[in-house]
Design an enzyme around this catalytic site. Structure first.
Site, PDB file in Angstrom:
ATOM      1  N   LYS A  75      -2.500  11.262   1.010  1.00 21.12           N
ATOM      2  CA  LYS A  75      -3.127   9.923   0.466  1.00 21.12           C
ATOM      3  C   LYS A  75      -4.065   9.458   1.852  1.00 21.12           C
ATOM      4  CE  LYS A  75      -0.299   6.483   2.150  1.00 21.12           C
ATOM      5  NZ  LYS A  75      -1.269   5.118   3.043  1.00 21.12           N
ATOM      6  N   ASN A  76      -3.980   9.666   2.716  1.00 20.11           N
ATOM      7  CA  ASN A  76      -4.859   9.240   3.804  1.00 20.11           C
ATOM      8  C   ASN A  76      -6.081   9.655   4.028  1.00 20.11           C
ATOM      9  OD1 ASN A  76      -2.845   6.976   4.006  1.00 20.11           O
ATOM     10  ND2 ASN A  76      -2.339   7.584   6.158  1.00 20.11           N
ATOM     11  N   ARG A 129      -4.764  -1.789   2.547  1.00 18.31           N
ATOM     12  CA  ARG A 129      -5.641  -2.110   3.778  1.00 18.31           C
ATOM     13  C   ARG A 129      -6.816  -1.288   3.512  1.00 18.31           C
ATOM     14  NH1 ARG A 129      -5.401  -4.710   8.189  1.00 18.31           N
ATOM     15  NH2 ARG A 129      -6.616  -2.666   8.899  1.00 18.31           N
ATOM     16  N   CYS A 146      -0.056  -7.001   8.066  1.00 22.46           N
ATOM     17  CA  CYS A 146       0.866  -6.267   7.143  1.00 22.46           C
ATOM     18  C   CYS A 146       2.267  -6.101   7.587  1.00 22.46           C
ATOM     19  CB  CYS A 146       0.516  -4.967   6.362  1.00 22.46           C
ATOM     20  SG  CYS A 146       0.478  -3.622   7.413  1.00 22.46           S
ATOM     21  N   ARG A 160      -2.966  -5.885  12.484  1.00 22.86           N
ATOM     22  CA  ARG A 160      -3.845  -4.945  11.894  1.00 22.86           C
ATOM     23  C   ARG A 160      -5.443  -5.392  11.737  1.00 22.86           C
ATOM     24  NH1 ARG A 160      -1.311  -1.066   7.590  1.00 22.86           N
ATOM     25  NH2 ARG A 160      -2.875   0.555   8.326  1.00 22.86           N
ATOM     26  N   VAL A 162      -9.677  -5.833  11.769  1.00 23.45           N
ATOM     27  CA  VAL A 162     -10.780  -4.989  11.504  1.00 23.45           C
ATOM     28  C   VAL A 162     -12.058  -5.119  12.446  1.00 23.45           C
ATOM     29  CG1 VAL A 162      -9.918  -4.385   9.173  1.00 23.45           C
ATOM     30  CG2 VAL A 162     -11.276  -6.254   9.334  1.00 23.45           C
ATOM     31  N   LEU A 166     -12.970  -3.677  15.172  1.00 22.34           N
ATOM     32  CA  LEU A 166     -13.784  -2.301  15.515  1.00 22.34           C
ATOM     33  C   LEU A 166     -14.832  -1.978  14.247  1.00 22.34           C
ATOM     34  CD1 LEU A 166     -10.847  -0.506  17.241  1.00 22.34           C
ATOM     35  CD2 LEU A 166     -12.540  -2.136  18.193  1.00 22.34           C
ATOM     36  N   ASP A 198       3.077   7.325  11.777  1.00 19.70           N
ATOM     37  CA  ASP A 198       3.375   7.538  10.277  1.00 19.70           C
ATOM     38  C   ASP A 198       4.614   8.523   9.995  1.00 19.70           C
ATOM     39  OD1 ASP A 198       1.567   5.824   9.667  1.00 19.70           O
ATOM     40  OD2 ASP A 198       0.222   7.033   8.479  1.00 19.70           O
ATOM     41  N   ARG A 244       3.891   4.160  -3.229  1.00 23.63           N
ATOM     42  CA  ARG A 244       2.537   4.132  -2.576  1.00 23.63           C
ATOM     43  C   ARG A 244       2.031   5.376  -1.851  1.00 23.63           C
ATOM     44  NH1 ARG A 244       1.874   0.662   2.084  1.00 23.63           N
ATOM     45  NH2 ARG A 244      -0.036   1.777   2.316  1.00 23.63           N
TER      46      ARG A 244
HETATM   47  C1  LIG Z   1      -4.923   4.694   4.847  1.00 22.75           C
HETATM   48  C2  LIG Z   1      -4.682   5.129   6.421  1.00 22.75           C
HETATM   49  O1  LIG Z   1      -5.437   6.257   6.699  1.00 22.75           O
HETATM   50  N1  LIG Z   1      -3.994   4.581   7.106  1.00 22.75           N
HETATM   51  C3  LIG Z   1      -3.598   5.079   8.467  1.00 22.75           C
HETATM   52  C4  LIG Z   1      -4.574   4.608   9.322  1.00 22.75           C
HETATM   53  O2  LIG Z   1      -4.611   3.334   9.376  1.00 22.75           O
HETATM   54  P1  LIG Z   1      -5.771   2.356   9.970  1.00 22.75           P
HETATM   55  O3  LIG Z   1      -6.987   2.942   9.834  1.00 22.75           O
HETATM   56  O4  LIG Z   1      -5.534   1.073   9.497  1.00 22.75           O
HETATM   57  O5  LIG Z   1      -5.400   2.459  11.494  1.00 22.75           O
HETATM   58  P2  LIG Z   1      -5.920   2.343  12.961  1.00 22.75           P
HETATM   59  O6  LIG Z   1      -6.146   3.839  13.438  1.00 22.75           O
HETATM   60  O7  LIG Z   1      -7.483   1.690  12.631  1.00 22.75           O
HETATM   61  O8  LIG Z   1      -5.331   1.556  13.770  1.00 22.75           O
HETATM   62  C5  LIG Z   1      -4.849   1.882  15.124  1.00 22.75           C
HETATM   63  C6  LIG Z   1      -4.718   0.648  16.036  1.00 22.75           C
HETATM   64  O9  LIG Z   1      -5.967  -0.023  16.294  1.00 22.75           O
HETATM   65  C7  LIG Z   1      -5.784  -1.390  15.964  1.00 22.75           C
HETATM   66  N2  LIG Z   1      -7.226  -1.900  15.395  1.00 22.75           N
HETATM   67  C8  LIG Z   1      -7.607  -1.084  14.312  1.00 22.75           C
HETATM   68  C9  LIG Z   1      -8.901  -1.302  13.881  1.00 22.75           C
HETATM   69  C10 LIG Z   1      -9.592  -2.556  14.208  1.00 22.75           C
HETATM   70  O10 LIG Z   1     -10.601  -2.859  14.031  1.00 22.75           O
HETATM   71  N3  LIG Z   1      -8.941  -2.956  15.269  1.00 22.75           N
HETATM   72  C11 LIG Z   1      -7.801  -2.720  15.867  1.00 22.75           C
HETATM   73  O11 LIG Z   1      -7.191  -3.359  16.983  1.00 22.75           O
HETATM   74  C12 LIG Z   1      -4.914  -1.337  14.831  1.00 22.75           C
HETATM   75  O12 LIG Z   1      -4.264  -2.795  14.857  1.00 22.75           O
HETATM   76  C13 LIG Z   1      -3.832  -0.353  15.275  1.00 22.75           C
HETATM   77  O13 LIG Z   1      -2.930  -0.954  16.428  1.00 22.75           O
HETATM   78  O14 LIG Z   1      -4.064   5.133  10.853  1.00 22.75           O
HETATM   79  C14 LIG Z   1      -2.936   4.545  11.018  1.00 22.75           C
HETATM   80  C15 LIG Z   1      -2.967   5.003  12.718  1.00 22.75           C
HETATM   81  O15 LIG Z   1      -2.786   6.681  12.568  1.00 22.75           O
HETATM   82  C16 LIG Z   1      -1.854   5.011  10.180  1.00 22.75           C
HETATM   83  O16 LIG Z   1      -0.701   4.508  10.614  1.00 22.75           O
HETATM   84  C17 LIG Z   1      -2.414   4.847   8.804  1.00 22.75           C
HETATM   85  O17 LIG Z   1      -1.056   5.220   7.833  1.00 22.75           O
HETATM   86  C1  LIG Z   2       0.579   2.644   7.121  1.00 25.46           C
HETATM   87  C2  LIG Z   2       0.237   3.513   6.292  1.00 25.46           C
HETATM   88  O1  LIG Z   2      -0.704   3.147   5.341  1.00 25.46           O
HETATM   89  P1  LIG Z   2      -1.746   1.945   5.221  1.00 25.46           P
HETATM   90  O2  LIG Z   2      -2.823   2.083   6.451  1.00 25.46           O
HETATM   91  O3  LIG Z   2      -2.591   2.263   3.969  1.00 25.46           O
HETATM   92  O4  LIG Z   2      -1.048   0.882   5.232  1.00 25.46           O
HETATM   93  C3  LIG Z   2       0.994   4.943   6.038  1.00 25.46           C
HETATM   94  O5  LIG Z   2       0.156   5.536   5.418  1.00 25.46           O
HETATM   95  O6  LIG Z   2       2.031   5.010   6.650  1.00 25.46           O
END
Ligand SMILES: CC(=O)N[C@H]1[C@@H](OP(=O)(O)OP(=O)(O)OC[C@H]2O[C@@H](n3ccc(=O)[nH]c3=O)[C@H](O)[C@@H]2O)O[C@H](CO)[C@@H](O)[C@@H]1O
Ligand SMILES: C=C(OP(=O)(O)O)C(=O)O
Length: 432
Positions: free
Chosen positions: A22-23, A102, A126, A131, A133, A135, A317, A409
């Site tokens: 999925k990811n 997301r 969520c 979470r 964005v 960055l 995860d 999902r």
């Molecule tokens: C669709 C997908 O691939 N989802 C995965 C992706 O989520 P996702 O890409 O959302 O996760 P990130 O690696 O970005 O998040 C890691 C950490 O960085 C923080 N952060 C992130 C971005 C940002 O702009 N600012 C910030 O502070 C987040 O809140 C979190 O604490 O990676 C996560 C961490 O391995 C996984 O749990 C999710 O399943």
């Molecule tokens: C947290 C997950 O997905 P998402 O980043 O899409 O919420 C996940 O795959 O466990």
């Protein structure tokens, strides 16, 4: 809303086909926005999140053709999607679609790079934490984008002449920001260097696909990725990697039930940290011709400590599933969540099944109990939900997992795959 009814206590035995990740699939689908050619993705999993991404892309004007079908008995090798963004009909990703998932924010980089503008709803928090964005946004600003936040939307425009390459140093590892910026950089002017980039296999998979589309990328899989922008990218064909989180989930389901399962298509190189931790719990992984075989070494499950970390560390995860597994261990396990602030929603539900867990800040101390007992349970996110399925497979009596739309999902036909290995469970369909 559908439920899963599970009567626990049967060891899982047999083979489980592992679906496409999925990811990996979600950013790969977003990458189709970078070209007017056709991006063909094979091994597409059949999941609610994939449908959400397809709906989002369709409203941007992408022509989507799904060929093949999900094969009987699990696996999705038959599903191939062709995505053609010949023209972009709209550069807006509306709230109604983004709030469902997301990963929708991954259209921001590609739309901005290709069209010079994008308006993408902020995904918001969520169940597992806030979470942000920031960055993603700071990285695009470093590439010259002008970004405002208005009415809950990120409104971005590229400078005259388009996005420019830049050196972007992430203060924190982010999978999504690395993906968004890698895609934007592939169509930017000049060279971009991402420092402290995420190293997850999903990043490497995206890089391989972008390279097949004509992008110049070096270093994916390391913490320093160098991208030289191109004026245009072309269509390509790419096969999505197997889902390492599904692999780890079924490995833990096999282990908690004292089973013996072959995970067909699974890759050990994607789950080495998980295999290492599970080896400490006396669970063995063995590479086979078809994938990975998983079973207990000596019949017992030994408590082990785990801390979640970015790849190559233990994935967040799989934290909830690991906690379910440790509930019946010999001894105790300290499980520390270092990525998300609020990813312990499964704890009170596991406690309802007889688990002995105490949370101290970001750590949960699990003291093993001889047996879990079935109960009605409910979870508010994907991995928490599947941890309850794992617990239910081992528990005495009946467990009913409510609100399983979270499971749909991220897990393709989960009950079908588990029943094929001897699980006693069924989906109870409820019409609203
Ligand atoms: C669709 C997908 O691939 N989802 C995965 C992706 O989520 P996702 O890409 O959302 O996760 P990130 O690696 O970005 O998040 C890691 C950490 O960085 C923080 N952060 C992130 C971005 C940002 O702009 N600012 C910030 O502070 C987040 O809140 C979190 O604490 O990676 C996560 C961490 O391995 C996984 O749990 C999710 O399943
Ligand atoms: C947290 C997950 O997905 P998402 O980043 O899409 O919420 C996940 O795959 O466990």
């Amino acid at each position: 809303m559908d439920k899963l009814r599970i009567r626990g206590g049967r060891p899982l035995k047999g083979s489980i086909p592992i679906s496409g990740a999925k990811n990996a699939a979600l950013p790969l689908m977003a990458a189709c926005l970078l070209t007017d050619g056709t991006l063909t993705l094979a091994n597409l999993p059949h999941l609610a999140d994939i449908t959400t991404m397809a709906n989002l892309l369709a409203q941007h004007g992408v022509d989507i053709r799904l060929n093949g079908h999900a094969q009987g008995g699990g696996g999705s090798q038959g599903r191939v999607v062709e995505l053609t963004a010949a023209t972009i009909a709209s550069t807006t990703a509306p709230y109604d679609l983004v709030r469902k998932m997301r990963a929708s924010v991954l259209v921001l980089g590609p739309l901005l790079a290709r069209c010079g503008q994008a308006k993408v709803s902020l995904p918001g928090g969520c169940a597992i934490g806030p979470r942000p964005v920031d960055l993603h946004i700071k990285g695009l600003q470093a590439m010259g984008a002008i970004i405002e936040i208005e009415g809950g939307y990120v409104i971005a425009s590229a400078p005259a002449g388009g996005l420019r390459g830049a050196e972007i140093v992430f203060p924190q590892v982010s999978v999504g920001a690395t993906e968004n910026l890698m895609m934007a950089a592939a169509l930017a002017k000049g060279e971009t260097v991402l420092v402290n980039a995420a190293r997850e296999p999903e990043i490497t998979d995206l890089a391989h696909c972008l390279i097949a589309m004509g992008a110049e990328i070096e270093g994916a899989g390391t913490d320093r990725i160098r991208i030289r922008g191109r004026d245009r990218l072309s269509g390509a064909r790419h096969t999505i990697i197997p889902d390492r989180i599904e692999t780890g989930t079924f490995a833990m389901a096999a282990a908690i039930t004292g089973g013996d399962v072959e995970l067909v298509g699974a890759r050990l190189d994607h789950i080495r940290s998980v295999a290492r931790i599970l080896a400490g719990a006396e669970i063995d992984f063995e590479e086979t011709e078809a994938g990975l075989r998983v079973r207990r070494r000596n019949g017992v499950l030994v408590g082990v400590d785990v801390m979640t970390e970015p790849f190559p560390g233990f994935p967040t995860d799989l934290q909830a599933q690991m906690m379910a597994l440790m509930c019946t261990c010999t001894g105790a396990a300290m499980i520390t969540e270092s990525i998300f602030e609020n990813r312990f929603m499964h704890v009170p539900e596991l406690a309802r099944m007889g688990a002995n867990i105490t949370v101290h800040g970001a750590s949960a101390l699990v003291r093993g109990v001889p047996r879990l007992t079935g109960a009605p349970v409910m979870a508010t996110d994907l991995r928490a939900s599947v941890s309850l399925v794992i617990a239910g497979l081992a528990a005495a009596g009946e467990t009913v997992v409510n609100r399983i739309y979270h499971l749909d999902r991220g897990y393709e036909r989960i009950e079908e795959k588990l029943v094929a290995c001897g699980a006693d469970m069924e989906r109870v369909r409820e019409t609203p």
